[in-house]
Design an enzyme around this catalytic site. Sequence first.
Site, PDB file in Angstrom:
ATOM      1  N   GLY A 164       0.886  -1.338  -0.108  1.00 15.08           N
ATOM      2  CA  GLY A 164       0.150  -0.146  -0.135  1.00 15.08           C
ATOM      3  C   GLY A 164       0.843   1.107  -0.042  1.00 15.08           C
ATOM      4  O   GLY A 164       1.953   0.910   0.089  1.00 15.08           O
ATOM      5  N   HIS A 174      -2.741   0.508   8.714  1.00 15.76           N
ATOM      6  CA  HIS A 174      -1.521   1.146   8.216  1.00 15.76           C
ATOM      7  C   HIS A 174      -1.533   2.259   7.386  1.00 15.76           C
ATOM      8  O   HIS A 174      -0.878   3.316   7.778  1.00 15.76           O
ATOM      9  CB  HIS A 174      -0.692  -0.192   7.953  1.00 15.76           C
ATOM     10  N   GLU A 175      -2.197   1.928   6.340  1.00 16.60           N
ATOM     11  CA  GLU A 175      -2.056   3.083   5.336  1.00 16.60           C
ATOM     12  C   GLU A 175      -2.966   4.377   5.867  1.00 16.60           C
ATOM     13  O   GLU A 175      -2.615   5.327   5.508  1.00 16.60           O
ATOM     14  CB  GLU A 175      -2.756   2.562   4.012  1.00 16.60           C
ATOM     15  N   HIS A 219      -1.106   6.566   7.967  1.00 11.62           N
ATOM     16  CA  HIS A 219      -0.311   7.590   7.315  1.00 11.62           C
ATOM     17  C   HIS A 219      -0.798   9.029   6.734  1.00 11.62           C
ATOM     18  O   HIS A 219      -0.335  10.160   6.770  1.00 11.62           O
ATOM     19  CB  HIS A 219       0.433   6.999   6.052  1.00 11.62           C
ATOM     20  N   GLN A 272       3.278   9.858   1.826  1.00 14.38           N
ATOM     21  CA  GLN A 272       4.532   9.082   1.585  1.00 14.38           C
ATOM     22  C   GLN A 272       5.038   9.485   0.346  1.00 14.38           C
ATOM     23  O   GLN A 272       6.375   9.395  -0.091  1.00 14.38           O
ATOM     24  CB  GLN A 272       4.262   7.554   1.272  1.00 14.38           C
ATOM     25  N   CYS A 295       7.320  -0.664   6.217  1.00 16.80           N
ATOM     26  CA  CYS A 295       7.082   0.574   5.366  1.00 16.80           C
ATOM     27  C   CYS A 295       7.932   1.027   4.731  1.00 16.80           C
ATOM     28  O   CYS A 295       9.155   0.985   5.000  1.00 16.80           O
ATOM     29  CB  CYS A 295       6.533   1.635   6.705  1.00 16.80           C
ATOM     30  N   LEU A 296       7.560   1.512   3.484  1.00 12.52           N
ATOM     31  CA  LEU A 296       8.517   2.079   2.358  1.00 12.52           C
ATOM     32  C   LEU A 296       9.074   3.192   3.357  1.00 12.52           C
ATOM     33  O   LEU A 296      10.230   3.717   2.800  1.00 12.52           O
ATOM     34  CB  LEU A 296       7.972   2.159   1.159  1.00 12.52           C
TER      35      LEU A 296
HETATM   36 NI    NI Z   1       3.741   2.684   5.652  1.00 10.81          NI
END
Ligand code: NI
Length: 180
Positions: free
Chosen positions: A49, A144-145, A148, A54, A102-103
């Site tokens: 995701g 999680h997304e 953000h 991000q 996480c990226l």
């Molecule tokens: Ni993340």
Amino acid sequence: MAILKVARLGHPILRKKAGLVNKSEISSVTVQTLIDDMIETMHEYEGLGLAAPQVHVSKQLVVIESQSSSRYPEAPEIPRMIMSNPEIKYLTDEHIESWEGCLSVPDLRGLVPRCQRIQVVFYDRDGLRHTQIAEDFLSIVIQHETDHLFGKVFLDRMEDLSSLSFLSEFKRHKADITLS
Ligand code: NI
């Protein structure tokens, strides 16, 4: 389409609450192109995701998709979802723990407890409103997304940091523990 630069922990945009996407904005070329670029960026880096903050855009927009990848080989499949302005309601007190990455927090994994069953109300890329119930893995990814969009990363949701591992060590020592 373009592969976008991913903000890493320490960039202030990851800690800001993102702005709502309004109905007229969603159909704009700018937002539609952003969605396509976010999908391409997520695929390029094998994320499950990606949230707009991000990629340095402080808007409440998320893309989610899971195909088996080398980054998350055990991840169940999730068909592509585009969500703007998601609102989560927790439907149970039951929590499940899984290893998250996480990226924006590269090369780390940690055990994170999340609500097992949620309801999410969101708008898709055509501006249509959806209400969806999500459980287990999908519930984890959506939480999680969505975090953000409100300035949170998975580290903030860990009960303690003792499980925090570098990805290479995780692969060596935690190989028997799978996602969700
Ligand atoms: Ni993340």
